[in-house]
Design an enzyme around this catalytic site. Structure first.
Site, PDB file in Angstrom:
ATOM      1  CG  ASP A 166      13.475 -10.760  17.828  1.00 33.92           C
ATOM      2  OD1 ASP A 166      12.857 -11.834  18.504  1.00 33.92           O
ATOM      3  OD2 ASP A 166      13.762 -10.212  17.316  1.00 33.92           O
ATOM      4  CB  ILE A 167       9.806  -7.422  17.321  1.00 30.84           C
ATOM      5  CG1 ILE A 167      10.126  -6.094  18.165  1.00 30.84           C
ATOM      6  CG2 ILE A 167       8.445  -6.898  17.001  1.00 30.84           C
ATOM      7  CD1 ILE A 167       9.177  -5.659  19.663  1.00 30.84           C
ATOM      8  CG  ASP A 200       0.274   1.060   1.175  1.00 34.09           C
ATOM      9  OD1 ASP A 200      -0.044   2.120   0.303  1.00 34.09           O
ATOM     10  OD2 ASP A 200       0.175   1.804   2.054  1.00 34.09           O
ATOM     11  CD  GLU A 233      -0.823   7.178   3.601  1.00 37.93           C
ATOM     12  OE1 GLU A 233      -1.928   5.990   2.921  1.00 37.93           O
ATOM     13  OE2 GLU A 233      -0.088   7.834   2.757  1.00 37.93           O
ATOM     14  CD  GLU A 234      -3.101   4.169   1.034  1.00 37.05           C
ATOM     15  OE1 GLU A 234      -2.414   5.265  -0.666  1.00 37.05           O
ATOM     16  OE2 GLU A 234      -2.786   3.104   0.588  1.00 37.05           O
ATOM     17  CG  ASP A 294       3.261   3.885   4.210  1.00 34.62           C
ATOM     18  OD1 ASP A 294       2.256   5.213   4.129  1.00 34.62           O
ATOM     19  OD2 ASP A 294       2.512   3.166   3.660  1.00 34.62           O
ATOM     20  CG  ASP A 307      12.453 -10.425  11.920  1.00 32.50           C
ATOM     21  OD1 ASP A 307      13.578 -10.925  12.302  1.00 32.50           O
ATOM     22  OD2 ASP A 307      11.716 -10.024  12.874  1.00 32.50           O
TER      23      ASP A 307
HETATM   24  N1  DTR Z   1       1.904   6.720  -0.166  1.00 34.70           N
HETATM   25  C1  DTR Z   1       2.478   5.720   0.383  1.00 34.70           C
HETATM   26  C2  DTR Z   1       3.462   4.920   0.318  1.00 34.70           C
HETATM   27  C3  DTR Z   1       4.826   5.718  -0.070  1.00 34.70           C
HETATM   28  C4  DTR Z   1       5.284   6.219  -1.622  1.00 34.70           C
HETATM   29  N2  DTR Z   1       6.104   6.562  -0.731  1.00 34.70           N
HETATM   30  C5  DTR Z   1       6.503   6.929   0.032  1.00 34.70           C
HETATM   31  C6  DTR Z   1       8.026   6.907   1.211  1.00 34.70           C
HETATM   32  C7  DTR Z   1       7.922   6.973   1.906  1.00 34.70           C
HETATM   33  C8  DTR Z   1       6.175   6.481   3.104  1.00 34.70           C
HETATM   34  C9  DTR Z   1       5.714   6.147   2.630  1.00 34.70           C
HETATM   35  C10 DTR Z   1       5.617   6.413   0.684  1.00 34.70           C
HETATM   36  C11 DTR Z   1       1.065   4.890   0.911  1.00 34.70           C
HETATM   37  O1  DTR Z   1       0.651   5.283  -0.623  1.00 34.70           O
HETATM   38  O2  DTR Z   1       0.594   4.572   1.634  1.00 34.70           O
HETATM   39 ZN    ZN Z   2      -0.605   3.954  -0.379  1.00 35.52          ZN
HETATM   40 ZN    ZN Z   3       1.397   3.478   2.729  1.00 36.48          ZN
HETATM   41 CA    CA Z   4      12.605 -10.365  15.353  1.00 35.70          CA
END
Ligand code: DTR
Ligand code: ZN
Ligand code: ZN
Ligand code: CA
Length: 440
Positions: free
Chosen positions: A44-45, A138, A172-173, A201, A303
């Site tokens: 379990d985490i 996010d 990533e953004e 994500d 969780d």
């Molecule tokens: N691009 C991600 C948010 C996001 C939007 N649709 C999906 C589907 C699967 C994973 C992530 C996402 C962000 O804004 O970081």
């Molecule tokens: Zn994002």
């Molecule tokens: Zn994201």
């Molecule tokens: Ca857990």
């Protein structure tokens, strides 16, 4: 011997019969040392640990202009926090620098020593936020879950067949910059060693859905099986293609998968029916906003997804090559068999395998029961197909059935819930299923 193999062609029945005939004279049960221990179950985490990382990321943002965005001090501080935890836990860490939009970016890569580096399972999350806020859902949620599962690997001193590599991506953004830089700078021979990439994500959305990426079928099934075990329905992630770091790996042909709890899209009534939460409201109303704080997390979702990540890591890193003893999956739950009553079943969930079961699937049974001639025993495959292992016999007055049958299950998918079905068809004499084991 009547074969209960519904829907089989005659040839199939003959093949199945041939397989079962091999079991006719009950073989000696496999010597315990010959069978590998059943696939290790993931720990379990602890949610509290994951949330403690969220608190740290929140504090880092607060101390650095309110965000953890690419090119800002809060991002590098986030990298330093994660790296320190991993160094202390025995990982071999590497910080990969790149430039994007005139600023230096950083990927953090952490290798867990050991395992076959020719079969490397990667697990990752982007660590950067947007500039408008701390980015707790996010994507501190994914970053924290990946960090805590890595620390769980260290606590367990896990020695999986495959090599494990964890990654936290920068920028990533800005358009998957960090993960794309990593993949593009991997020599082709190194890319070929990556057997799969798992992406996390946004996995703690306040109005959560439970979405599974539908890219690689084995990875997808591994996550689906986990949530099925929780009784939590899942949906295929349809918004994600190209929308997060798994795309960088998928674009070069590496199998990918992952989990997602939703962003700016609205939860439907049907989804609220199955998952709870609020219909007509976004899965995450604070997506890319300053209100994406530690208050913007659903603990249950975080969780469950953290535990699902650990399950997938343990399952998918176990390796696909069968060692000599084979991969064993066992149930030791006692199941009482009613005297001259209805059939009972004992289930074993099999996950993380690819393809079909073998032509010589070994079914080890240990049934304690006086006058075993009362018993009819079947193996039931995940799709419901039944394979007769033992018929009843009025003349077999010996006690107990402790033996190994060999079944030709090559037409059955390996993953899914396999069952042993036992019925006592004659009055008097009783007993129970003590344990049973499948060896692939
Ligand atoms: N691009 C991600 C948010 C996001 C939007 N649709 C999906 C589907 C699967 C994973 C992530 C996402 C962000 O804004 O970081
Ligand atoms: Zn994002
Ligand atoms: Zn994201
Ligand atoms: Ca857990």
């Amino acid at each position: 011997m009547n074969l209960s193999v519904p829907g089989r062609t005659l040839a199939g029945a003959a093949l199945a019969l041939a397989g079962l005939l091999a079991a006719g004279a009950p073989a000696q049960s496999a010597a315990p040392s010959a069978a590998r221990p059943a696939a290790l179950a993931a720990p379990d985490i602890p949610l509290a640990n994951v949330k403690a990382h969220l608190t740290q990321f929140s504090s880092i943002a607060a101390a650095n202009g309110g965000n953890r965005a690419h090119g800002r001090p809060g991002y590098k501080a986030s990298v330093d926090y994660v790296k320190a935890k991993l160094d202390a836990a025995g990982f071999t860490t590497t910080v990969q620098q790149f430039t994007s939009s005139g600023a230096t970016g950083y990927n953090l890569i952490a290798d867990w020593p050991g395992g076959d580096t020719g079969q490397t399972l990667m697990v990752g999350a982007h660590l950067d936020s947007v500039s408008s806020g701390a980015g707790i859902n996010d994507n501190a949620s994914g970053s924290a879950a990946v960090l805590e599962t890595a620390l769980a690997v260290s606590r367990a001193q896990l020695q999986p067949a495959k090599h494990l590599r964890f990654a936290w991506w920068g920028a990533e953004e800005l358009g998957l910059i960090g993960s794309r830089y990593y993949v593009n700078n991997l020599p082709a021979a190194e890319r070929a060693k990556i057997s799969g990439y798992l992406n996390f994500d946004m996995i703690g959305s306040p109005n959560p859905g439970y979405f599974v990426y539908d890219d690689d079928p084995v990875i997808e099934q591994t996550f689906k099986d986990y949530f099925a075990g929780l009784g939590v329905p899942t949906e295929i992630e349809t918004e994600g293609d190209g929308r997060s770091d798994h795309a960088s790996f998928k674009n070069v042909g590496i199998p990918v998968g992952g989990l997602f709890t939703g962003a700016g899209r609205t939860k439907s009534s049907a989804q609220a029916q199955k998952w709870g939460g609020t219909a007509g409201q976004a899965f995450d109303r604070c997506y890319h906003s300053s209100c994406d704080t530690t208050a913007n997390i659903n603990d249950t979702a975080l969780d469950r997804n953290s535990d699902a990540a650990a399950h997938a890591i343990w399952s998918l890193s176990a390796g696909t090559t069968n060692p000599p003893g084979g991969d064993a999956y066992e149930s030791t739950a006692d199941v009482a068999i009613p005297d001259a009553g209805a059939a009972v079943t004992s289930a074993i969930p099999v996950t993380g395998r690819s393809g079909n079961a073998p032509a010589a699937l070994r079914v080890g049974v240990d049934i304690k029961h006086t006058y075993r001639g009362d018993l009819v025993i079947d193996l039931v495959a995940p799709d419901g197909s039944a394979y007769r292992l033992k018929n009843s016999s009025g003349s077999d007055s010996a006690d107990n059935v402790i033996t190994t049958y060999t079944v030709n299950a090559s037409s059955e998918a390996a993953n899914g819930e396999w069952k042993l079905r036992v019925q006592d068809v004659a009055r008097y004499d009783t007993g129970y299923i003590d344990s049973w084991k499948l060896t692939f």
